[in-house]
Design a protein around this motif. Structure first.
Motif, mmCIF file in Angstrom:
data_model
loop_
_atom_site.group_PDB
_atom_site.id
_atom_site.type_symbol
_atom_site.label_atom_id
_atom_site.label_comp_id
_atom_site.label_asym_id
_atom_site.label_seq_id
_atom_site.Cartn_x
_atom_site.Cartn_y
_atom_site.Cartn_z
ATOM 1 N N PHE A 1 -19.752 29.464 19.179
ATOM 2 C CA PHE A 1 -20.747 27.634 18.747
ATOM 3 C C PHE A 1 -21.087 28.532 17.544
ATOM 4 O O PHE A 1 -21.372 30.130 18.192
ATOM 5 C CB PHE A 1 -21.065 27.239 19.999
ATOM 6 C CG PHE A 1 -20.959 26.913 21.148
ATOM 7 C CD1 PHE A 1 -20.289 25.840 21.415
ATOM 8 C CD2 PHE A 1 -20.438 27.710 22.068
ATOM 9 C CE1 PHE A 1 -19.104 24.888 22.351
ATOM 10 C CE2 PHE A 1 -19.469 27.405 23.351
ATOM 11 C CZ PHE A 1 -18.672 26.188 23.582
ATOM 12 N N VAL A 2 -21.714 27.826 16.972
ATOM 13 C CA VAL A 2 -22.434 28.376 15.830
ATOM 14 C C VAL A 2 -23.347 27.165 15.246
ATOM 15 O O VAL A 2 -22.659 26.118 15.123
ATOM 16 C CB VAL A 2 -21.675 28.987 14.636
ATOM 17 C CG1 VAL A 2 -22.925 29.403 13.157
ATOM 18 C CG2 VAL A 2 -21.410 30.563 14.871
ATOM 19 N N LEU A 3 -24.998 27.113 15.470
ATOM 20 C CA LEU A 3 -25.809 26.114 15.136
ATOM 21 C C LEU A 3 -26.465 26.482 13.781
ATOM 22 O O LEU A 3 -27.149 27.605 13.621
ATOM 23 C CB LEU A 3 -27.015 26.711 16.443
ATOM 24 C CG LEU A 3 -27.642 25.391 16.023
ATOM 25 C CD1 LEU A 3 -26.581 23.852 16.368
ATOM 26 C CD2 LEU A 3 -28.345 24.817 17.556
ATOM 27 N N ILE A 4 -26.466 25.491 13.013
ATOM 28 C CA ILE A 4 -27.151 26.021 11.704
ATOM 29 C C ILE A 4 -27.636 24.905 11.608
ATOM 30 O O ILE A 4 -27.632 23.173 11.465
ATOM 31 C CB ILE A 4 -25.602 25.628 10.373
ATOM 32 C CG1 ILE A 4 -24.394 26.298 10.964
ATOM 33 C CG2 ILE A 4 -26.005 25.703 9.119
ATOM 34 C CD1 ILE A 4 -23.276 26.565 10.116
ATOM 35 N N ASP A 5 -29.091 25.466 10.308
ATOM 36 C CA ASP A 5 -29.909 24.692 10.262
ATOM 37 C C ASP A 5 -29.845 24.068 9.001
ATOM 38 O O ASP A 5 -28.669 23.937 8.245
ATOM 39 C CB ASP A 5 -30.639 25.084 11.127
ATOM 40 C CG ASP A 5 -31.755 26.380 9.050
ATOM 41 O OD1 ASP A 5 -31.346 26.498 8.263
ATOM 42 O OD2 ASP A 5 -32.813 27.242 9.692
ATOM 43 N N LYS A 6 -31.143 22.907 9.151
ATOM 44 C CA LYS A 6 -31.088 21.786 7.855
ATOM 45 C C LYS A 6 -31.068 22.632 6.742
ATOM 46 O O LYS A 6 -30.433 22.191 5.997
ATOM 47 C CB LYS A 6 -32.095 21.072 8.074
ATOM 48 C CG LYS A 6 -32.096 20.650 9.077
ATOM 49 C CD LYS A 6 -33.429 19.577 9.075
ATOM 50 C CE LYS A 6 -33.680 18.332 10.090
ATOM 51 N NZ LYS A 6 -34.858 17.552 10.544
ATOM 52 N N GLN A 7 -31.275 23.727 6.390
ATOM 53 C CA GLN A 7 -31.081 24.650 5.115
ATOM 54 C C GLN A 7 -29.756 25.351 5.423
ATOM 55 O O GLN A 7 -29.605 26.213 4.193
ATOM 56 C CB GLN A 7 -32.481 25.739 5.252
ATOM 57 C CG GLN A 7 -33.515 25.147 4.562
ATOM 58 C CD GLN A 7 -34.407 23.986 6.413
ATOM 59 O OE1 GLN A 7 -34.303 24.580 7.259
ATOM 60 N NE2 GLN A 7 -34.823 23.004 6.292
ATOM 61 N N GLY A 8 -29.041 25.348 5.891
ATOM 62 C CA GLY A 8 -27.150 25.914 6.338
ATOM 63 C C GLY A 8 -27.509 27.203 6.329
ATOM 64 O O GLY A 8 -27.209 28.453 6.306
ATOM 65 N N ARG A 9 -28.457 27.716 7.407
ATOM 66 C CA ARG A 9 -28.971 29.341 8.012
ATOM 67 C C ARG A 9 -27.943 29.274 9.170
ATOM 68 O O ARG A 9 -28.437 28.249 9.991
ATOM 69 C CB ARG A 9 -30.108 29.707 7.382
ATOM 70 C CG ARG A 9 -30.464 30.073 6.286
ATOM 71 C CD ARG A 9 -31.690 30.132 5.890
ATOM 72 N NE ARG A 9 -32.012 30.564 4.955
ATOM 73 C CZ ARG A 9 -32.163 31.654 4.008
ATOM 74 N NH1 ARG A 9 -31.031 32.956 4.780
ATOM 75 N NH2 ARG A 9 -32.293 32.032 2.397
ATOM 76 N N ILE A 10 -27.759 29.966 9.985
ATOM 77 C CA ILE A 10 -27.582 30.473 11.075
ATOM 78 C C ILE A 10 -27.877 30.661 12.039
ATOM 79 O O ILE A 10 -29.609 31.774 11.622
ATOM 80 C CB ILE A 10 -26.077 30.928 11.280
ATOM 81 C CG1 ILE A 10 -24.877 30.738 10.291
ATOM 82 C CG2 ILE A 10 -25.643 31.743 12.518
ATOM 83 C CD1 ILE A 10 -23.574 32.244 10.418
ATOM 84 N N ARG A 11 -29.044 29.948 13.119
ATOM 85 C CA ARG A 11 -30.187 30.118 13.795
ATOM 86 C C ARG A 11 -29.261 30.511 15.155
ATOM 87 O O ARG A 11 -30.051 31.241 15.643
ATOM 88 C CB ARG A 11 -30.280 28.237 14.081
ATOM 89 C CG ARG A 11 -31.228 28.345 12.201
ATOM 90 C CD ARG A 11 -32.300 29.399 11.865
ATOM 91 N NE ARG A 11 -33.092 29.371 12.515
ATOM 92 C CZ ARG A 11 -34.613 28.442 12.721
ATOM 93 N NH1 ARG A 11 -34.022 27.764 11.535
ATOM 94 N NH2 ARG A 11 -35.362 28.131 13.642
ATOM 95 N N HIS A 12 -28.385 30.377 15.599
ATOM 96 C CA HIS A 12 -28.038 30.652 16.860
ATOM 97 C C HIS A 12 -26.311 30.853 16.421
ATOM 98 O O HIS A 12 -25.716 29.674 16.394
ATOM 99 C CB HIS A 12 -28.365 29.709 17.879
ATOM 100 C CG HIS A 12 -30.072 29.110 17.856
ATOM 101 N ND1 HIS A 12 -30.691 30.144 18.559
ATOM 102 C CD2 HIS A 12 -30.119 27.975 17.495
ATOM 103 C CE1 HIS A 12 -32.028 29.435 18.676
ATOM 104 N NE2 HIS A 12 -31.681 28.520 17.531
ATOM 105 N N GLU A 13 -25.578 31.537 17.960
ATOM 106 C CA GLU A 13 -24.224 31.687 18.683
ATOM 107 C C GLU A 13 -24.382 32.222 19.937
ATOM 108 O O GLU A 13 -25.593 32.410 20.317
ATOM 109 C CB GLU A 13 -24.374 32.451 17.448
ATOM 110 C CG GLU A 13 -24.045 32.974 15.734
ATOM 111 C CD GLU A 13 -23.618 33.591 14.893
ATOM 112 O OE1 GLU A 13 -24.659 35.031 14.137
ATOM 113 O OE2 GLU A 13 -22.173 34.027 14.524
ATOM 114 N N GLY A 14 -23.003 31.741 19.915
ATOM 115 C CA GLY A 14 -23.027 32.024 21.241
ATOM 116 C C GLY A 14 -21.544 32.005 22.034
ATOM 117 O O GLY A 14 -20.342 31.449 21.431
ATOM 118 N N TYR A 15 -21.527 31.724 23.141
ATOM 119 C CA TYR A 15 -20.011 31.891 23.154
ATOM 120 C C TYR A 15 -19.386 31.444 24.531
ATOM 121 O O TYR A 15 -20.243 32.130 25.501
ATOM 122 C CB TYR A 15 -18.744 32.958 23.275
ATOM 123 C CG TYR A 15 -19.454 34.545 23.854
ATOM 124 C CD1 TYR A 15 -18.963 34.506 25.129
ATOM 125 C CD2 TYR A 15 -19.642 35.230 23.184
ATOM 126 C CE1 TYR A 15 -19.498 35.706 25.822
ATOM 127 C CE2 TYR A 15 -19.853 36.497 23.687
ATOM 128 C CZ TYR A 15 -19.846 36.511 24.843
ATOM 129 O OH TYR A 15 -20.305 37.773 25.975
#
Lengths: 145, 269
Positions: free
Chosen positions: B232-246
């Motif tokens: 999983f990759v969580l991207i914020d409203k500005q298009g930046r990767i903020r969190h990742e996990g599996y």
């Protein structure tokens, strides 16, 4: 004519030798046989931290057995495959799977009856239970004739 | 199979395994009992996440960041001598498989706060999409929070997580979350994972209505440096990767709650 029986001491020697012989025979025939109960040689042909593949000869047929490392499950939805250099593919199978058919519970095996290639790639999807993910495994294998 | 033949092609012979020795030696060489994360031949070898609990209920970490636990972030407090001892591991964290001890230590020790802006998410270029009239560009999602789910329908851990993802989609789509599934096959095309029809059947079976991109060439997988299914990759409203996990998670479990908290946090920014 009077028959001569072995003396008690001689009988013990004979008995001991017999016992040793029987034990040796039992040990020899109890060697791990895979599925069929026949003692065979086996050879490690591929290994990773998640799975180990061994080649065995059972009744003259070469069989590759795939064992998962402790805590690792092999994905049965995506059966392991041996991709050989001559283009043939051999899928692994096992009668033992989980109730939902997702993982193998017994070591999957592939028979190499007609395979002539000596090199190939082993693919498997292995899923470490600790972290609840699947990883794709791709290993080079050399298959002796 | 003669021993001399095998020796000639470089094979070594393991000791003949008999029942009376098997129970003592086990089935595997000692090396195979080591950590699960050693890279395989094709692995991208860039571990960056770790399980956040012993039950394996998935993981949720920031890129090189503090682990999260029970909904609150915390840094692992570690003594100076031990910090020195694992310093090398920390330095190598970007190349260390996540599930090795060093990987765990490196992730746990990496200081990073929720305020970290993260790196810009790379733009994917998948051509084949389902549940949407046409391809969706990352750029078009600017202003929305994006949760990418790398999965494949043959992966049990992936399909187990789908109810949880459906719940997140149902709850937060209207509030600004775009859930995008990136369907990345594990095996070559002969396994059927590349087939659009098979993917479509899986979407029906699991009642997935959010957009799914077919990643048949693994391009997006490589672009994001993913190693595991599911990831999983969580991207914020500005298009930046903020969190990742599996790792698999389920509705209501700790990892699901943590992902939800992250999503809500980014939606509120």
């Amino acid at each position: 004519m009077r028959r001569r029986w072995p003396s008690p001491a001689g009988f013990r020697v004979l008995s001991r030798r017999l016992a040793i012989g029987v034990c040796t025979l039992l040990v020899a025939t109890s060697c791990d046989d895979g599925a069929d109960g026949e003692g065979i040689d086996e050879l490690l042909i591929a290994s990773s931290d998640l799975v180990t593949a061994r080649l065995r000869v059972v009744h003259g047929t070469r069989v590759v057995r795939l064992d998962a490392a402790p805590g690792v499950r092999i994905n049965a939805r995506l059966r392991p495959v041996l991709e050989l250099d001559d283009g043939t593919r051999v899928a692994f199978s096992s009668d033992s799977v989980t109730a939902d058919s997702s993982y193998f519970t017994g070591a999957p095996r592939a028979r190499l009856d007609t395979v002539r290639a000596r090199q190939g790639i082993l693919r498997a999807s292995a899923c470490p239970a600790e972290v609840n993910v699947c990883r794709s495994i791709m290993l080079d294998v050399s298959i002796p004739r | 199979m003669r021993q001399s033949d095998l020796a000639s092609i470089g094979h070594s012979f393991p000791a003949r395994r008999c029942r009376y020795t098997r129970s003592m030696s086990g089935n595997f060489p000692a090396s195979s009992r080591l950590a699960l994360g050693a890279p395989t031949r094709h692995a991208t070898a860039r571990g960056r996440a770790m399980p956040d609990d012993v039950t394996g209920q998935g993981t949720l970490v920031r890129r090189g960041a503090t682990t999260t636990n029970g909904g609150s972030s915390h840094a692992l407090i570690i003594s100076a001598p031990l910090r020195t001892a694992v310093g090398t591991a920390v330095a190598l964290s970007s190349a260390r498989p996540a599930s090795t001890l060093a990987g765990r230590i490196s992730v746990a020790m990496s200081p990073q706060s929720d305020a970290d802006p993260g790196r810009l998410a790379p733009a994917w270029s998948n051509k084949s999409w389902l549940n949407t009239p046409g391809p969706i560009a990352l750029e078009s999602l600017r202003g929305r929070v994006v949760l990418l789910n790398f999965w494949v329908f043959t992966c049990y851990n992936c399909t187990n997580t789908l109810p949880s993802l459906r719940a997140l989609d149902a709850e937060y789509r209207s509030k600004g979350l775009s859930l995008i599934g990136i369907h990345t096959p594990e095996f070559p095309p002969y396994a059927g994972e590349h087939d659009r029809g098979n993917v479509a059947k899986a979407l029906l079976k699991y009642k997935i209505t959010y957009p799914i991109a077919q990643d048949n060439d693994n391009a997006s997988w490589k672009l994001y440096g993913v190693q595991y299914w599911p990831s999983f990759v969580l991207i914020d409203k500005q298009g930046r990767i903020r969190h990742e996990g599996y790792g698999e998670f389920h509705v209501g479990d700790r990892t699901h709650i943590e992902w939800e908290r992250r999503i809500k946090s980014l939606l509120a920014e």
